[in-house]
Motif scaffolding. Structure first.
Motif, PDB file in Angstrom:
ATOM      1  N   VAL A   9      30.443  38.961   3.201  1.00  0.00           N
ATOM      2  CA  VAL A   9      30.773  39.735   2.012  1.00  0.00           C
ATOM      3  C   VAL A   9      30.426  38.828   0.839  1.00  0.00           C
ATOM      4  N   THR A  10      29.630  39.335  -0.111  1.00  0.00           N
ATOM      5  CA  THR A  10      29.145  38.495  -1.204  1.00  0.00           C
ATOM      6  C   THR A  10      29.524  39.053  -2.567  1.00  0.00           C
ATOM      7  N   GLY A  44      29.742  48.767  -0.604  1.00  0.00           N
ATOM      8  CA  GLY A  44      28.543  48.757   0.222  1.00  0.00           C
ATOM      9  C   GLY A  44      27.293  48.783  -0.653  1.00  0.00           C
ATOM     10  N   HIS A  45      26.130  48.808   0.001  1.00  0.00           N
ATOM     11  CA  HIS A  45      24.842  48.778  -0.698  1.00  0.00           C
ATOM     12  C   HIS A  45      23.810  49.466   0.182  1.00  0.00           C
ATOM     13  N   GLU A  46      22.833  50.078  -0.444  1.00  0.00           N
ATOM     14  CA  GLU A  46      21.819  50.831   0.306  1.00  0.00           C
ATOM     15  C   GLU A  46      21.041  49.984   1.317  1.00  0.00           C
ATOM     16  N   ASN A  47      21.001  48.665   1.131  1.00  0.00           N
ATOM     17  CA  ASN A  47      20.260  47.802   2.054  1.00  0.00           C
ATOM     18  C   ASN A  47      21.121  47.192   3.162  1.00  0.00           C
ATOM     19  N   VAL A  48      22.380  47.619   3.287  1.00  0.00           N
ATOM     20  CA  VAL A  48      23.214  47.118   4.382  1.00  0.00           C
ATOM     21  C   VAL A  48      22.647  47.637   5.704  1.00  0.00           C
ATOM     22  N   THR A  49      22.348  46.699   6.618  1.00  0.00           N
ATOM     23  CA  THR A  49      21.880  47.073   7.956  1.00  0.00           C
ATOM     24  C   THR A  49      22.839  46.579   9.043  1.00  0.00           C
ATOM     25  N   ALA A  50      23.588  45.528   8.752  1.00  0.00           N
ATOM     26  CA  ALA A  50      24.566  44.969   9.700  1.00  0.00           C
ATOM     27  C   ALA A  50      23.939  44.758  11.071  1.00  0.00           C
ATOM     28  N   GLU A  51      22.863  44.002  11.120  1.00  0.00           N
ATOM     29  CA  GLU A  51      22.157  43.755  12.375  1.00  0.00           C
ATOM     30  C   GLU A  51      22.279  42.320  12.874  1.00  0.00           C
ATOM     31  N   ASP A 101      20.639  40.769   6.625  1.00  0.00           N
ATOM     32  CA  ASP A 101      21.140  41.632   7.693  1.00  0.00           C
ATOM     33  C   ASP A 101      22.545  41.305   8.181  1.00  0.00           C
ATOM     34  N   CYS A 102      23.159  40.245   7.628  1.00  0.00           N
ATOM     35  CA  CYS A 102      24.558  39.961   7.974  1.00  0.00           C
ATOM     36  C   CYS A 102      25.507  40.472   6.901  1.00  0.00           C
ATOM     37  N   ILE A 103      24.977  40.826   5.740  1.00  0.00           N
ATOM     38  CA  ILE A 103      25.821  41.198   4.596  1.00  0.00           C
ATOM     39  C   ILE A 103      26.332  42.630   4.759  1.00  0.00           C
ATOM     40  N   LEU A 104      27.651  42.764   4.647  1.00  0.00           N
ATOM     41  CA  LEU A 104      28.305  44.058   4.780  1.00  0.00           C
ATOM     42  C   LEU A 104      28.640  44.679   3.431  1.00  0.00           C
ATOM     43  N   ALA A 105      28.899  43.836   2.422  1.00  0.00           N
ATOM     44  CA  ALA A 105      29.322  44.353   1.121  1.00  0.00           C
ATOM     45  C   ALA A 105      28.916  43.396   0.012  1.00  0.00           C
ATOM     46  N   VAL A 106      28.751  43.962  -1.182  1.00  0.00           N
ATOM     47  CA  VAL A 106      28.358  43.220  -2.379  1.00  0.00           C
ATOM     48  C   VAL A 106      29.418  43.415  -3.469  1.00  0.00           C
ATOM     49  N   GLU A 107      29.237  42.703  -4.557  1.00  0.00           N
ATOM     50  CA  GLU A 107      30.115  42.800  -5.731  1.00  0.00           C
ATOM     51  C   GLU A 107      31.572  42.475  -5.408  1.00  0.00           C
ATOM     52  N   ALA A 108      31.791  41.504  -4.540  1.00  0.00           N
ATOM     53  CA  ALA A 108      33.152  41.070  -4.229  1.00  0.00           C
ATOM     54  C   ALA A 108      33.832  40.593  -5.504  1.00  0.00           C
ATOM     55  N   ALA A 118      28.150  41.134  12.458  1.00  0.00           N
ATOM     56  CA  ALA A 118      27.737  42.355  11.770  1.00  0.00           C
ATOM     57  C   ALA A 118      27.158  43.393  12.735  1.00  0.00           C
ATOM     58  N   ALA A 119      26.369  42.949  13.696  1.00  0.00           N
ATOM     59  CA  ALA A 119      25.730  43.873  14.644  1.00  0.00           C
ATOM     60  C   ALA A 119      26.738  44.623  15.512  1.00  0.00           C
ATOM     61  N   ASP A 120      27.945  44.100  15.627  1.00  0.00           N
ATOM     62  CA  ASP A 120      28.969  44.725  16.463  1.00  0.00           C
ATOM     63  C   ASP A 120      29.790  45.780  15.727  1.00  0.00           C
ATOM     64  N   PHE A 121      29.604  45.896  14.412  1.00  0.00           N
ATOM     65  CA  PHE A 121      30.410  46.831  13.633  1.00  0.00           C
ATOM     66  C   PHE A 121      30.031  48.274  13.963  1.00  0.00           C
TER      67      PHE A 121
END
Length: 148
Positions: A25-26, A11-18, A36-43, A120-123
């Motif tokens: 996932v990037t 995860g990342h501090e800027n995850v909003t999942a809106e 606002d669609c990104i859920l996770a980084v450093e895949a 993402a908004a539904d999570f």
């Protein structure tokens, strides 16, 4: 027939999942508040890394693609979210940065499934809070299709 791919990220501090129509996932190691669609980084893997048999199975429009995000906090709490989507003949899995699930039928080189039953908004918001705190992520994709 059942094919599987697993990606690890965080995860990342800027995850909003809106975002209301996609989730992502990037492999990028950063995230701006606009993502606002990104859920996770450093895949640790990207679509271009996936096995040919998996990619071929995902191209079947009758295939079901199940994306499961399992999030584990430093305290050992675990949250899981599952999104069901489907395959599409135009899926290419050539992107070297991002995995994007879509509620629509739109396909580009980042698309890993279409017709998703959630974005993402539904999570779950507890899961999103764990992502914002930098939790570990296991992102599993399973494709199921009838054998010929």
């Amino acid at each position: 027939m059942r094919e599987r791919e697993v990606v690890h990220a965080r995860g990342h501090e800027n995850v909003t999942a809106e975002h209301s129509s996609t989730f992502e996932v990037t492999s990028d190691d950063w995230l701006t508040p606009a993502g606002d669609c990104i859920l996770a980084v450093e895949a640790d893997r990207v679509p271009a890394d996936f096995d040919d048999a998996f990619v071929e199975a995902c191209r079947d429009p009758e295939a079901t693609i199940i994306a499961t995000l399992t999030v584990t906090t430093d305290e050992g709490d675990t949250y899981t979210e599952t999104v069901d989507g489907r395959g599409h003949p135009d899926l290419v899995f050539e992107n070297e940065r991002s995995h994007v699930g879509r509620t629509s039928d739109y396909v580009d080189d980042r698309t890993i499934l279409v017709g998703a039953d959630a974005a993402a908004a539904d999570f779950d918001r507890e899961l999103v809070d764990a992502l914002t705190a930098g939790a570990d992520v296991r992102f599993e994709l399973v494709v199921e299709r009838d054998q010929d």
